[in-house]
Design an enzyme around this catalytic site. Structure first.
Site, PDB file in Angstrom:
ATOM      1  N   CYS A 175       0.802  -1.227   0.000  1.00  0.00           N
ATOM      2  CA  CYS A 175       0.000   0.000   0.000  1.00  0.00           C
ATOM      3  C   CYS A 175       0.833   1.275   0.000  1.00  0.00           C
ATOM      4  O   CYS A 175       0.280   2.373  -0.139  1.00  0.00           O
ATOM      5  CB  CYS A 175      -0.917   0.008   1.209  1.00  0.00           C
ATOM      6  SG  CYS A 175      -1.720  -1.572   1.517  1.00  0.00           S
ATOM      7  N   THR A 281       2.110  -7.064  10.114  1.00  0.00           N
ATOM      8  CA  THR A 281       0.802  -6.507   9.741  1.00  0.00           C
ATOM      9  C   THR A 281       0.226  -5.519  10.750  1.00  0.00           C
ATOM     10  O   THR A 281      -0.591  -4.689  10.388  1.00  0.00           O
ATOM     11  CB  THR A 281      -0.231  -7.636   9.537  1.00  0.00           C
ATOM     12  OG1 THR A 281      -0.333  -8.418  10.735  1.00  0.00           O
ATOM     13  CG2 THR A 281       0.163  -8.524   8.366  1.00  0.00           C
ATOM     14  N   HIS A 312      -4.148   7.781   5.256  1.00  0.00           N
ATOM     15  CA  HIS A 312      -4.222   6.451   4.650  1.00  0.00           C
ATOM     16  C   HIS A 312      -5.642   5.927   4.848  1.00  0.00           C
ATOM     17  O   HIS A 312      -6.250   5.413   3.918  1.00  0.00           O
ATOM     18  CB  HIS A 312      -3.181   5.539   5.288  1.00  0.00           C
ATOM     19  CG  HIS A 312      -2.998   4.249   4.565  1.00  0.00           C
ATOM     20  ND1 HIS A 312      -2.717   4.180   3.219  1.00  0.00           N
ATOM     21  CD2 HIS A 312      -3.066   2.952   5.004  1.00  0.00           C
ATOM     22  CE1 HIS A 312      -2.600   2.912   2.848  1.00  0.00           C
ATOM     23  NE2 HIS A 312      -2.814   2.142   3.913  1.00  0.00           N
ATOM     24  N   THR A 316      -9.888   0.215   8.910  1.00  0.00           N
ATOM     25  CA  THR A 316      -9.656  -0.933   9.789  1.00  0.00           C
ATOM     26  C   THR A 316      -9.447  -0.424  11.206  1.00  0.00           C
ATOM     27  O   THR A 316      -8.935   0.686  11.412  1.00  0.00           O
ATOM     28  CB  THR A 316      -8.421  -1.740   9.355  1.00  0.00           C
ATOM     29  OG1 THR A 316      -7.262  -0.901   9.363  1.00  0.00           O
ATOM     30  CG2 THR A 316      -8.619  -2.325   7.961  1.00  0.00           C
ATOM     31  N   GLU A 323      -2.897   5.222  13.143  1.00  0.00           N
ATOM     32  CA  GLU A 323      -2.554   6.333  12.260  1.00  0.00           C
ATOM     33  C   GLU A 323      -2.956   7.684  12.845  1.00  0.00           C
ATOM     34  O   GLU A 323      -2.164   8.638  12.840  1.00  0.00           O
ATOM     35  CB  GLU A 323      -3.227   6.157  10.902  1.00  0.00           C
ATOM     36  CG  GLU A 323      -3.014   7.354   9.980  1.00  0.00           C
ATOM     37  CD  GLU A 323      -3.700   7.222   8.629  1.00  0.00           C
ATOM     38  OE1 GLU A 323      -3.490   8.113   7.786  1.00  0.00           O
ATOM     39  OE2 GLU A 323      -4.437   6.239   8.416  1.00  0.00           O
ATOM     40  N   LYS A 341     -10.165   6.981   0.560  1.00  0.00           N
ATOM     41  CA  LYS A 341     -10.628   5.598   0.443  1.00  0.00           C
ATOM     42  C   LYS A 341     -12.115   5.456   0.761  1.00  0.00           C
ATOM     43  O   LYS A 341     -12.728   4.435   0.404  1.00  0.00           O
ATOM     44  CB  LYS A 341      -9.790   4.694   1.350  1.00  0.00           C
ATOM     45  CG  LYS A 341      -8.334   4.570   0.887  1.00  0.00           C
ATOM     46  CD  LYS A 341      -7.517   3.689   1.803  1.00  0.00           C
ATOM     47  CE  LYS A 341      -6.067   3.582   1.337  1.00  0.00           C
ATOM     48  NZ  LYS A 341      -5.331   4.860   1.433  1.00  0.00           N
ATOM     49  N   HIS A 346      -9.689   0.929  -1.171  1.00  0.00           N
ATOM     50  CA  HIS A 346      -8.230   0.856  -1.048  1.00  0.00           C
ATOM     51  C   HIS A 346      -7.654   0.342  -2.362  1.00  0.00           C
ATOM     52  O   HIS A 346      -7.756  -0.847  -2.677  1.00  0.00           O
ATOM     53  CB  HIS A 346      -7.873  -0.085   0.099  1.00  0.00           C
ATOM     54  CG  HIS A 346      -6.454   0.004   0.543  1.00  0.00           C
ATOM     55  ND1 HIS A 346      -5.447   0.544  -0.249  1.00  0.00           N
ATOM     56  CD2 HIS A 346      -5.838  -0.388   1.694  1.00  0.00           C
ATOM     57  CE1 HIS A 346      -4.309   0.482   0.396  1.00  0.00           C
ATOM     58  NE2 HIS A 346      -4.514  -0.081   1.570  1.00  0.00           N
ATOM     59  N   PHE A 406       1.700  -3.176   4.801  1.00  0.00           N
ATOM     60  CA  PHE A 406       2.175  -4.402   5.442  1.00  0.00           C
ATOM     61  C   PHE A 406       3.699  -4.462   5.348  1.00  0.00           C
ATOM     62  O   PHE A 406       4.297  -3.997   4.380  1.00  0.00           O
ATOM     63  CB  PHE A 406       1.580  -5.626   4.750  1.00  0.00           C
ATOM     64  CG  PHE A 406       0.157  -5.921   5.152  1.00  0.00           C
ATOM     65  CD1 PHE A 406      -0.467  -5.248   6.177  1.00  0.00           C
ATOM     66  CD2 PHE A 406      -0.560  -6.913   4.496  1.00  0.00           C
ATOM     67  CE1 PHE A 406      -1.776  -5.524   6.550  1.00  0.00           C
ATOM     68  CE2 PHE A 406      -1.863  -7.212   4.853  1.00  0.00           C
ATOM     69  CZ  PHE A 406      -2.474  -6.521   5.878  1.00  0.00           C
TER      70      PHE A 406
END
Length: 418
Positions: A175, A281, A312, A316, A323, A341, A346, A406
């Protein structure tokens, strides 16, 4: 005009940009979609065949792609074709594309390179390779199969297509691919290694991408209401949606751009990239903050001068919380923030460049889109100024665009108005 920074490095500017996502094929089209306050998420009926995958939502690019001479694109799968189209549009905007579709000769002198990335190559070719092991038959593999699925397929194919002879930087960093490509291209020019760079990222839509996130419990699953997904930062969010697209920026030494009387859309003033070094992750808020601080330090401006942050914002739980709290650690104030997004999902390898290009255009427009479907901000998120409901007019001289991937890969870009 001063063409060097205070640190003695060359100033780097953006002189063109190209994109293709469900938002639109250029800024005017995307701007109209952003102001509609409606997302582009679709229910994927074809995905009903996948057992044990919960999500049925995605954001495909549904327009037909332009046609090209077969001989020039035979090594391109869909992801490389998406990158080619966005690059062609960026080159045209920057004034580097001739009427016959070739680039001006200067781009072939070894001083123009490319930095480009995606999560992986084209899935159809990967399936053909796998078939050899499953079916014990290699007849599905031809001379172009690997070229279409290799990680560097976008960068290499664009380089060959336009006969670029400068350095190739492949940023296959999930990403963060698109934003890291812009950052490394910026550094190559600022340090005098190249005069111009094509930079960006692309991703084709394939069900296994959604399946991987679904297996982690990270996908949006309210399949009957695609218009309400995803919902970054909201306390009732249930996960991300996979999208598709590509974005390309043309970066150029400022002195070179001025001498050829190019239109300049923004200056790249800061870039930061680091790694968490803690988990493959699970995001690390402290290292995210450290990355943003690297970009601020590189920009040589105080954080309070940055008027907007394109997050970003994947929707999630752990990502949003890490973030936003990391962002607050750097700004120590309620900086305006929103997530693209929420409109297109995404786009993985493409998101860093698509979001950067949109952020640049919003800065120049003086208007910034909201995060759709954000009703109740998660109290565990950082105390930021979440733009929601409607867009907001902000006079911004500096803006930031962030991406996290990731592998604990963090990137931050800062753009300045010219």
């Amino acid at each position: 005009m001063n063409f060097t920074r205070a640190d003695g490095k060359r100033r780097v500017v953006v002189t063109g940009g190209g994109m293709l996502t469900a938002l639109g094929d250029d800024w005017p089209e995307a701007f109209k979609t952003l102001q509609s306050y409606k997302n582009c998420i679709k229910y994927m009926k074809d995905w009903e065949r996948f057992e044990r995958m919960n999500t049925r939502l995605a954001c495909p690019y549904e327009k037909d792609l332009p046609s090209y001479p077969r001989k020039k694109i035979r090594g391109m799968g869909r992801v490389a074709l998406l990158s080619l189209v966005s690059t062609e549009r960026a080159l045209k905007m920057a004034g580097f594309l001739k009427e016959d579709g070739d680039v001006v000769d200067e781009l072939k002198n070894g001083r123009t390179g490319i930095a480009y990335g995606s999560c992986m190559g084209s899935m159809d070719s990967i399936i053909d390779l796998a078939a050899m092991m499953i079916e014990n038959d290699a007849t599905r593999i031809d001379s172009q199969t690997y070229i279409k699925c290799m990680p560097q397929t976008c960068a290499a194919n664009i380089s060959v297509y336009y006969q670029l002879r400068g350095r190739i930087i492949t940023t296959n960093t999930a990403c963060a691919s698109g934003s890291q490509a812009i950052g490394y291209a910026y550094e190559a020019i600022a340090n005098g290694m190249q005069d111009m760079m094509l930079a960006g990222g692309a991703e084709e839509l394939c069900p296994p991408d959604a399946g991987c996130f679904d297996a982690m419990g990270a996908t949006a699953i309210l399949n009957t209401t695609p218009e309400l997904e995803p919902k970054p930062f909201d306390k009732d969010r249930d996960g991300l949606v996979i999208g598709e697209g590509a974005g390309t920026l043309i970066l150029e030494d400022m002195e070179h751009a001025v001498k050829r009387d190019a239109k300049i859309y923004a200056e790249v003033v800061g870039f930061g990239s680091n790694a968490d070094g803690t988990h493959i992750t699970s995001p690390n808020s402290d290292m995210m903050a450290a990355c943003l601080q690297l970009a601020v330090d590189n920009a040589q401006i105080p954080a309070e001068k940055i008027a907007y942050v394109n997050a970003h914002g994947t929707s999630t739980h752990h990502g949003d919380i890490a973030e936003t709290n990391g962002t607050f650690k750097v700004f120590n104030r309620a900086v305006p923030i929103s997530s693209t997004k929420s409109y297109i999902g995404h786009t993985l390898g493409a998101c860093g460049c698509v979001e950067a290009w949109l952020t640049i255009n919003m800065m120049n427009e003086g208007w910034f889109h909201p995060t759709l479907n954000l009703t109740n901000v998660d109290p565990d998120c950082g105390p930021l100024d979440y733009i929601k409901g409607e867009g907001r007019e902000i006079k911004a001289d500096y803006v930031m665009s962030n991406n996290f991937a990731f592998g604990g890969i963090n990137t931050s870009l800062i753009f300045g108005r010219i």
